[in-house]
Design a protein around this motif. Structure first.
Motif, mmCIF file in Angstrom:
data_model
loop_
_atom_site.group_PDB
_atom_site.id
_atom_site.type_symbol
_atom_site.label_atom_id
_atom_site.label_comp_id
_atom_site.label_asym_id
_atom_site.label_seq_id
_atom_site.Cartn_x
_atom_site.Cartn_y
_atom_site.Cartn_z
ATOM 1 N N LYS A 82 -35.782 0.632 -23.574
ATOM 2 C CA LYS A 82 -36.376 -0.632 -23.116
ATOM 3 C C LYS A 82 -35.365 -1.414 -22.283
ATOM 4 O O LYS A 82 -35.694 -1.969 -21.231
ATOM 5 N N THR A 83 -34.144 -1.462 -22.764
ATOM 6 C CA THR A 83 -33.099 -2.171 -22.028
ATOM 7 C C THR A 83 -32.853 -1.531 -20.663
ATOM 8 O O THR A 83 -32.653 -2.225 -19.660
ATOM 9 N N LEU A 84 -32.889 -0.194 -20.620
ATOM 10 C CA LEU A 84 -32.708 0.517 -19.349
ATOM 11 C C LEU A 84 -33.876 0.289 -18.389
ATOM 12 O O LEU A 84 -33.739 0.495 -17.182
ATOM 13 N N GLY A 85 -35.016 -0.105 -18.929
ATOM 14 C CA GLY A 85 -36.213 -0.197 -18.113
ATOM 15 C C GLY A 85 -36.858 1.157 -17.900
ATOM 16 O O GLY A 85 -37.560 1.389 -16.914
ATOM 17 N N ASN A 86 -36.643 2.069 -18.850
ATOM 18 C CA ASN A 86 -37.134 3.436 -18.737
ATOM 19 C C ASN A 86 -38.316 3.668 -19.667
ATOM 20 O O ASN A 86 -38.282 3.287 -20.835
ATOM 21 N N ARG A 87 -39.335 4.346 -19.159
ATOM 22 C CA ARG A 87 -40.492 4.690 -19.983
ATOM 23 C C ARG A 87 -40.644 6.185 -20.225
ATOM 24 O O ARG A 87 -41.514 6.615 -20.965
ATOM 25 N N TYR A 88 -39.783 7.010 -19.593
ATOM 26 C CA TYR A 88 -39.932 8.461 -19.675
ATOM 27 C C TYR A 88 -38.860 9.053 -20.596
ATOM 28 O O TYR A 88 -37.690 9.147 -20.211
ATOM 29 N N LEU A 89 -39.250 9.463 -21.791
ATOM 30 C CA LEU A 89 -38.324 10.065 -22.745
ATOM 31 C C LEU A 89 -38.552 11.578 -22.712
ATOM 32 O O LEU A 89 -39.533 12.086 -23.266
ATOM 33 N N ILE A 90 -37.657 12.289 -22.053
ATOM 34 C CA ILE A 90 -37.865 13.713 -21.791
ATOM 35 C C ILE A 90 -36.832 14.547 -22.556
ATOM 36 O O ILE A 90 -35.624 14.376 -22.369
ATOM 37 N N VAL A 91 -37.314 15.438 -23.388
ATOM 38 C CA VAL A 91 -36.433 16.339 -24.131
ATOM 39 C C VAL A 91 -35.985 17.459 -23.178
ATOM 40 O O VAL A 91 -36.830 18.134 -22.571
ATOM 41 N N PRO A 92 -34.674 17.670 -23.027
ATOM 42 C CA PRO A 92 -34.199 18.594 -21.995
ATOM 43 C C PRO A 92 -34.127 20.058 -22.410
ATOM 44 O O PRO A 92 -34.024 20.929 -21.550
ATOM 45 N N TRP A 93 -34.179 20.332 -23.718
ATOM 46 C CA TRP A 93 -33.954 21.719 -24.150
ATOM 47 C C TRP A 93 -34.522 21.920 -25.536
ATOM 48 O O TRP A 93 -34.294 21.102 -26.437
ATOM 49 N N LEU A 94 -35.260 23.001 -25.714
ATOM 50 C CA LEU A 94 -35.724 23.426 -27.032
ATOM 51 C C LEU A 94 -35.509 24.924 -27.130
ATOM 52 O O LEU A 94 -35.842 25.669 -26.209
ATOM 53 N N GLN A 95 -34.967 25.351 -28.239
ATOM 54 C CA GLN A 95 -34.716 26.773 -28.447
ATOM 55 C C GLN A 95 -35.572 27.260 -29.603
ATOM 56 O O GLN A 95 -35.444 26.773 -30.730
#
Length: 292
Positions: free
Chosen positions: A125-138
């Motif tokens: 919220k502080t960053l002003g970001n709405r996209y939470l993207i997981v970069p890696w799943l094994q």
């Protein structure tokens, strides 16, 4: 999915016809523009960000200076892959000072656990970001399909939890996500079992590295590609950067800007052929040439 040997790439005419048919079937196209519906093939201006992993060594040395250089190149935003010990407040100031937006964070799955989720939401919220993207799943080698189905259930839960904060959650692809497991592609197991609010962050280069066709997947899961990584792939030139390889960029842009729901393009370049800052500047210049 991987095409059979000898199967030709979908022509632009066939691609547009198929996409138009998809709109008609979904009731998204009317008899004309007078019915108030937006022409699905009208070009949209999509902002372009850069994944800061592309310049990670420079960020580690001087994050404010690196972000300033990114802004000077003409990028509209940045996607974080680490915060270099800066607070969210300080990161936001760096962005604001350079007129940039946060177009995403590559957020590890453990920071989205029930114990850590509230803090992650507040940080973004502080960053002003709405996209939470997981970069890696094994996946679990013992039972990979069940592991992917477990990830799908968790993404569905997370999508509901973060939506009340105006945020979305999703997953960024890698080559192994397109390697079939007993005839099933992990990407399909995940996105075939998640709701429409779970973001599919396609990485064009990673998808093709794994034998997948990014255009087919962008079309298969419409309105779910809110952010898309623009990365080159070439069978013959390992040093190709954006615009110099085999990615069918016109088709990618067409589907993103019609049925994809894309809100950000994000350049990612990891090759060592150029110094990192030079590489992402060249990628942006090549992108502009492609769109000219």
């Amino acid at each position: 999915m991987k095409k059979n040997q000898g199967q030709s790439r979908l022509s632009r005419r066939d691609f547009l016809a198929t996409t138009a048919a998809s709109f008609a079937a979904a009731g998204l196209m009317g008899a004309g523009c007078g019915n108030g519906l937006r022409n699905p093939f009208a070009k949209r201006t999509i902002p372009v960000g850069v994944q800061l992993y592309s310049v990670r060594a420079e960020c580690a040395k001087d994050l404010p200076g690196t972000v300033a250089k990114v802004a000077a190149m003409g990028y509209d935003g940045v996607e974080f892959a680490g915060y270099y010990d800066y607070s969210a407040k300080d990161l936001r100031k760096i962005l604001d000072d350079n007129g940039l937006k946060c177009c995403g964070t590559h957020t590890q799955m453990d920071t989205l656990s029930d114990a850590n989720l509230a803090a992650t939401i507040e940080f973004n919220k502080t960053l002003g970001n709405r996209y939470l993207i997981v970069p890696w799943l094994q996946p679990n080698d013992a039972n990979p399909k069940q592991t992917w189905l477990g990830y799908a259930r968790r993404f569905n839960e997370l999508a509901e939890k973060v939506s009340v904060h105006g945020m979305v959650v999703g997953y960024h692809c890698h080559a192994h996500d397109f390697h079939a497991i007993n005839g099933e592609v992990p990407w399909d197991i995940l996105f075939g079992n998640t709701g429409k609010h779970v973001v599919m962050q396609m990485d064009t280069g990673n998808c093709m590295d794994g034998g997948g066709d990014p255009v087919e997947y962008l079309r298969k899961y419409p309105a779910r590609s809110l952010t898309v990584h623009l990365k080159e792939h070439s069978k013959t030139n390992k040093n190709a950067i954006l615009g110099e390889g085999d990615v069918p960029w016109n088709e990618v842009f067409t589907v993103c800007e019609t049925i994809g729901g894309t809100e950000w393009y994000i350049v990612e370049e990891e090759k060592d052929v150029y110094p990192p800052l030079e590489a992402i500047e060249l990628c942006l210049k090549n992108y502009r040439k492609l769109r000219a």
